[in-house]
Design a protein around this motif. Structure first.
Motif, PDB file in Angstrom:
ATOM      1  N   LEU A 264     -58.288 -52.022  47.288  1.00 41.61           N
ATOM      2  CA  LEU A 264     -56.869 -52.193  47.590  1.00 41.61           C
ATOM      3  C   LEU A 264     -56.205 -52.928  46.442  1.00 41.61           C
ATOM      4  O   LEU A 264     -56.487 -54.102  46.189  1.00 41.61           O
ATOM      5  CB  LEU A 264     -56.704 -52.972  48.901  1.00 41.61           C
ATOM      6  CG  LEU A 264     -55.287 -53.058  49.472  1.00 41.61           C
ATOM      7  CD1 LEU A 264     -54.780 -51.661  49.852  1.00 41.61           C
ATOM      8  CD2 LEU A 264     -55.265 -53.978  50.690  1.00 41.61           C
ATOM      9  N   TYR A 265     -55.327 -52.211  45.747  1.00 37.09           N
ATOM     10  CA  TYR A 265     -54.605 -52.784  44.604  1.00 37.09           C
ATOM     11  C   TYR A 265     -53.255 -53.286  45.090  1.00 37.09           C
ATOM     12  O   TYR A 265     -52.363 -52.499  45.386  1.00 37.09           O
ATOM     13  CB  TYR A 265     -54.455 -51.728  43.516  1.00 37.09           C
ATOM     14  CG  TYR A 265     -53.643 -52.157  42.319  1.00 37.09           C
ATOM     15  CD1 TYR A 265     -53.601 -53.482  41.904  1.00 37.09           C
ATOM     16  CD2 TYR A 265     -52.927 -51.223  41.583  1.00 37.09           C
ATOM     17  CE1 TYR A 265     -52.865 -53.866  40.803  1.00 37.09           C
ATOM     18  CE2 TYR A 265     -52.191 -51.591  40.474  1.00 37.09           C
ATOM     19  CZ  TYR A 265     -52.154 -52.913  40.088  1.00 37.09           C
ATOM     20  OH  TYR A 265     -51.419 -53.292  38.994  1.00 37.09           O
ATOM     21  N   THR A 266     -53.122 -54.607  45.192  1.00 35.51           N
ATOM     22  CA  THR A 266     -51.889 -55.205  45.699  1.00 35.51           C
ATOM     23  C   THR A 266     -50.976 -55.708  44.593  1.00 35.51           C
ATOM     24  O   THR A 266     -49.817 -56.048  44.842  1.00 35.51           O
ATOM     25  CB  THR A 266     -52.207 -56.402  46.618  1.00 35.51           C
ATOM     26  OG1 THR A 266     -52.666 -57.505  45.822  1.00 35.51           O
ATOM     27  CG2 THR A 266     -53.260 -56.040  47.656  1.00 35.51           C
ATOM     28  N   GLY A 267     -51.499 -55.816  43.378  1.00 36.75           N
ATOM     29  CA  GLY A 267     -50.747 -56.407  42.276  1.00 36.75           C
ATOM     30  C   GLY A 267     -50.931 -57.912  42.181  1.00 36.75           C
ATOM     31  O   GLY A 267     -50.421 -58.547  41.255  1.00 36.75           O
ATOM     32  N   TRP A 268     -51.682 -58.479  43.121  1.00 37.26           N
ATOM     33  CA  TRP A 268     -51.864 -59.940  43.136  1.00 37.26           C
ATOM     34  C   TRP A 268     -52.678 -60.425  41.957  1.00 37.26           C
ATOM     35  O   TRP A 268     -52.623 -61.607  41.591  1.00 37.26           O
ATOM     36  CB  TRP A 268     -52.512 -60.366  44.456  1.00 37.26           C
ATOM     37  CG  TRP A 268     -51.745 -61.440  45.161  1.00 37.26           C
ATOM     38  CD1 TRP A 268     -52.136 -62.731  45.390  1.00 37.26           C
ATOM     39  CD2 TRP A 268     -50.435 -61.326  45.743  1.00 37.26           C
ATOM     40  NE1 TRP A 268     -51.162 -63.408  46.072  1.00 37.26           N
ATOM     41  CE2 TRP A 268     -50.100 -62.577  46.299  1.00 37.26           C
ATOM     42  CE3 TRP A 268     -49.508 -60.294  45.839  1.00 37.26           C
ATOM     43  CZ2 TRP A 268     -48.895 -62.826  46.953  1.00 37.26           C
ATOM     44  CZ3 TRP A 268     -48.305 -60.519  46.483  1.00 37.26           C
ATOM     45  CH2 TRP A 268     -48.007 -61.777  47.020  1.00 37.26           C
ATOM     46  N   GLN A 269     -53.419 -59.540  41.319  1.00 33.23           N
ATOM     47  CA  GLN A 269     -54.205 -59.930  40.155  1.00 33.23           C
ATOM     48  C   GLN A 269     -53.325 -60.488  39.038  1.00 33.23           C
ATOM     49  O   GLN A 269     -53.779 -61.299  38.222  1.00 33.23           O
ATOM     50  CB  GLN A 269     -54.999 -58.737  39.630  1.00 33.23           C
ATOM     51  CG  GLN A 269     -54.123 -57.600  39.120  1.00 33.23           C
ATOM     52  CD  GLN A 269     -54.919 -56.374  38.679  1.00 33.23           C
ATOM     53  OE1 GLN A 269     -55.899 -56.005  39.293  1.00 33.23           O
ATOM     54  NE2 GLN A 269     -54.488 -55.754  37.593  1.00 33.23           N
ATOM     55  N   GLU A 270     -52.061 -60.079  39.018  1.00 27.87           N
ATOM     56  CA  GLU A 270     -51.141 -60.567  37.987  1.00 27.87           C
ATOM     57  C   GLU A 270     -50.801 -62.041  38.169  1.00 27.87           C
ATOM     58  O   GLU A 270     -50.271 -62.676  37.255  1.00 27.87           O
ATOM     59  CB  GLU A 270     -49.867 -59.725  37.998  1.00 27.87           C
ATOM     60  CG  GLU A 270     -50.112 -58.254  37.687  1.00 27.87           C
ATOM     61  CD  GLU A 270     -48.861 -57.412  37.850  1.00 27.87           C
ATOM     62  OE1 GLU A 270     -47.775 -57.987  38.032  1.00 27.87           O
ATOM     63  OE2 GLU A 270     -48.986 -56.170  37.787  1.00 27.87           O
ATOM     64  N   LYS A 271     -51.095 -62.612  39.340  1.00 25.69           N
ATOM     65  CA  LYS A 271     -50.809 -64.015  39.620  1.00 25.69           C
ATOM     66  C   LYS A 271     -52.017 -64.912  39.375  1.00 25.69           C
ATOM     67  O   LYS A 271     -51.990 -66.108  39.672  1.00 25.69           O
ATOM     68  CB  LYS A 271     -50.346 -64.167  41.081  1.00 25.69           C
ATOM     69  CG  LYS A 271     -49.162 -63.286  41.472  1.00 25.69           C
ATOM     70  CD  LYS A 271     -48.857 -63.419  42.967  1.00 25.69           C
ATOM     71  CE  LYS A 271     -47.802 -62.436  43.427  1.00 25.69           C
ATOM     72  NZ  LYS A 271     -46.463 -62.761  42.883  1.00 25.69           N
TER      73      LYS A 271
ATOM     74  N   ALA B 248     -48.919 -69.537  42.905  1.00 28.64           N
ATOM     75  CA  ALA B 248     -48.408 -68.208  43.232  1.00 28.64           C
ATOM     76  C   ALA B 248     -49.487 -67.323  43.834  1.00 28.64           C
ATOM     77  O   ALA B 248     -49.210 -66.493  44.702  1.00 28.64           O
ATOM     78  CB  ALA B 248     -47.826 -67.553  41.974  1.00 28.64           C
ATOM     79  N   PHE B 249     -50.726 -67.510  43.389  1.00 33.48           N
ATOM     80  CA  PHE B 249     -51.821 -66.665  43.863  1.00 33.48           C
ATOM     81  C   PHE B 249     -52.083 -66.879  45.356  1.00 33.48           C
ATOM     82  O   PHE B 249     -52.283 -65.925  46.104  1.00 33.48           O
ATOM     83  CB  PHE B 249     -53.085 -66.962  43.050  1.00 33.48           C
ATOM     84  CG  PHE B 249     -54.191 -65.967  43.243  1.00 33.48           C
ATOM     85  CD1 PHE B 249     -54.095 -64.684  42.723  1.00 33.48           C
ATOM     86  CD2 PHE B 249     -55.345 -66.305  43.935  1.00 33.48           C
ATOM     87  CE1 PHE B 249     -55.112 -63.756  42.893  1.00 33.48           C
ATOM     88  CE2 PHE B 249     -56.375 -65.397  44.111  1.00 33.48           C
ATOM     89  CZ  PHE B 249     -56.251 -64.116  43.587  1.00 33.48           C
ATOM     90  N   PHE B 250     -52.072 -68.138  45.784  1.00 29.44           N
ATOM     91  CA  PHE B 250     -52.283 -68.422  47.213  1.00 29.44           C
ATOM     92  C   PHE B 250     -50.978 -68.369  48.002  1.00 29.44           C
ATOM     93  O   PHE B 250     -50.998 -68.081  49.197  1.00 29.44           O
ATOM     94  CB  PHE B 250     -52.958 -69.776  47.394  1.00 29.44           C
ATOM     95  CG  PHE B 250     -54.399 -69.780  46.982  1.00 29.44           C
ATOM     96  CD1 PHE B 250     -55.334 -69.051  47.693  1.00 29.44           C
ATOM     97  CD2 PHE B 250     -54.823 -70.499  45.872  1.00 29.44           C
ATOM     98  CE1 PHE B 250     -56.671 -69.033  47.321  1.00 29.44           C
ATOM     99  CE2 PHE B 250     -56.156 -70.494  45.486  1.00 29.44           C
ATOM    100  CZ  PHE B 250     -57.080 -69.755  46.212  1.00 29.44           C
TER     101      PHE B 250
ATOM    102  N   THR C  89     -56.888 -59.865  45.733  1.00 28.32           N
ATOM    103  CA  THR C  89     -56.509 -61.178  46.240  1.00 28.32           C
ATOM    104  C   THR C  89     -57.768 -61.980  46.540  1.00 28.32           C
ATOM    105  O   THR C  89     -58.884 -61.488  46.378  1.00 28.32           O
ATOM    106  CB  THR C  89     -55.673 -61.064  47.532  1.00 28.32           C
ATOM    107  OG1 THR C  89     -56.533 -60.651  48.599  1.00 28.32           O
ATOM    108  CG2 THR C  89     -54.537 -60.070  47.377  1.00 28.32           C
ATOM    109  N   HIS C  90     -57.583 -63.204  47.045  1.00 31.19           N
ATOM    110  CA  HIS C  90     -58.733 -64.044  47.371  1.00 31.19           C
ATOM    111  C   HIS C  90     -59.320 -63.706  48.737  1.00 31.19           C
ATOM    112  O   HIS C  90     -60.234 -64.383  49.206  1.00 31.19           O
ATOM    113  CB  HIS C  90     -58.353 -65.526  47.331  1.00 31.19           C
ATOM    114  CG  HIS C  90     -59.460 -66.410  46.839  1.00 31.19           C
ATOM    115  ND1 HIS C  90     -60.707 -66.445  47.420  1.00 31.19           N
ATOM    116  CD2 HIS C  90     -59.514 -67.289  45.804  1.00 31.19           C
ATOM    117  CE1 HIS C  90     -61.462 -67.314  46.790  1.00 31.19           C
ATOM    118  NE2 HIS C  90     -60.778 -67.839  45.798  1.00 31.19           N
TER     119      HIS C  90
END
Length: 243
Positions: free
Chosen positions: A131-138, A144-146, A180-181
């Motif tokens: 699942l690619y959410t785009g959260w990797q950019e954070k 911002a990541f959490f 994401t985490h």
């Protein structure tokens, strides 16, 4: 010496590109609240000892990592029990960046899966769903990541429970992973999705990197675990072979 290898069982990985889906480990990566900090300490120096060596400390669920069933079930298997063949898997990638940008609490739905299949292909049994959410950019910004609110509740996207049940029961997937985490959305502190997948002895990968470089399908994942005896998971190196 007699070779008993059966050529009918030969499996090959056809690829034109290898993409590393692993974040580099260092002391400043985002760490789940309450987990131990990452630490490195130099033990030997070339000038003094003739070689360079460090020791390091890291939680079993930090960095790009795999969760084992005993993370949530005392009777569940530990990470050292994963069979080698389970760590090589075909995979597909579902992109929900648009939905996640509009709603950080977005969860993958059954409709999202069916729409992906209509556009690409039927998800065959044994695939691992990324699942690619785009959260990797954070990744470089822990806050911002959490994305925690004033109550400490995290807000990031993940797999919905109905979608996860559909993938497990209707598509017999090998597991799931995300950038994401947590495969669970951030605000779900019950870890329901993790428990669903790990209860069936499937793969759970979290904190993946470089999902933007993947196509929707024709992917083979190779997951390199640390075979920690009794471990609840481990940091992993994940390589994607793209056909």
């Amino acid at each position: 010496m007699t070779n008993n290898f059966n050529s009918n069982n030969l499996k090959t990985i056809a690829y034109r590109q290898i993409i590393d889906l692993t974040h580099a480990i260092h002391p400043n990566i985002p760490i789940w609240p309450g987990d131990p900090a990452i630490a490195f300490e130099t033990v030997s120096q070339i000038e003094k000892h003739g070689y360079f060596l460090r020791k390091f400390s890291i939680g079993e669920h930090s960095g790009t990592h795999i969760n084992a069933p005993n993370s949530f079930d005392p009777a569940g298997a530990s990470v050292d029990n994963y069979e080698p063949q389970s760590l090589v898997s075909p995979a597909i990638a579902i992109d929900i960046r648009e939905q996640s940008l509009a709603n950080p609490d977005y969860t993958l739905t059954v409709d999202d899966i069916l729409n992906w299949e209509q556009k690409h292909q039927f998800i065959e049994p044994g695939n691992l769903v990324l699942l690619y959410t785009g959260w990797q950019e954070k990744w470089e910004d822990e806050r911002a990541f959490f994305n925690a609110d004033e109550s400490g509740i995290c807000h990031f996207p993940g797999f919905g429970k109905a979608a996860t049940q559909f993938l497990l029961e209707e598509r017999s997937v090998a597991g799931i992973g995300t950038d994401t985490h947590g495969v669970d959305p951030g605000q779900d502190e019950s870890f329901a999705v993790n428990k669903m997948v790990l209860g069936k002895q499937r793969i759970v990968l979290e904190n993946l990197a470089n999902l933007h470089l993947l196509p929707a399908a024709d992917i083979t994942l190779v997951v390199g675990i640390l075979r920690l005896l009794g471990g609840s998971g481990s940091p992993v190196s994940v390589l994607a072979f793209v056909a």
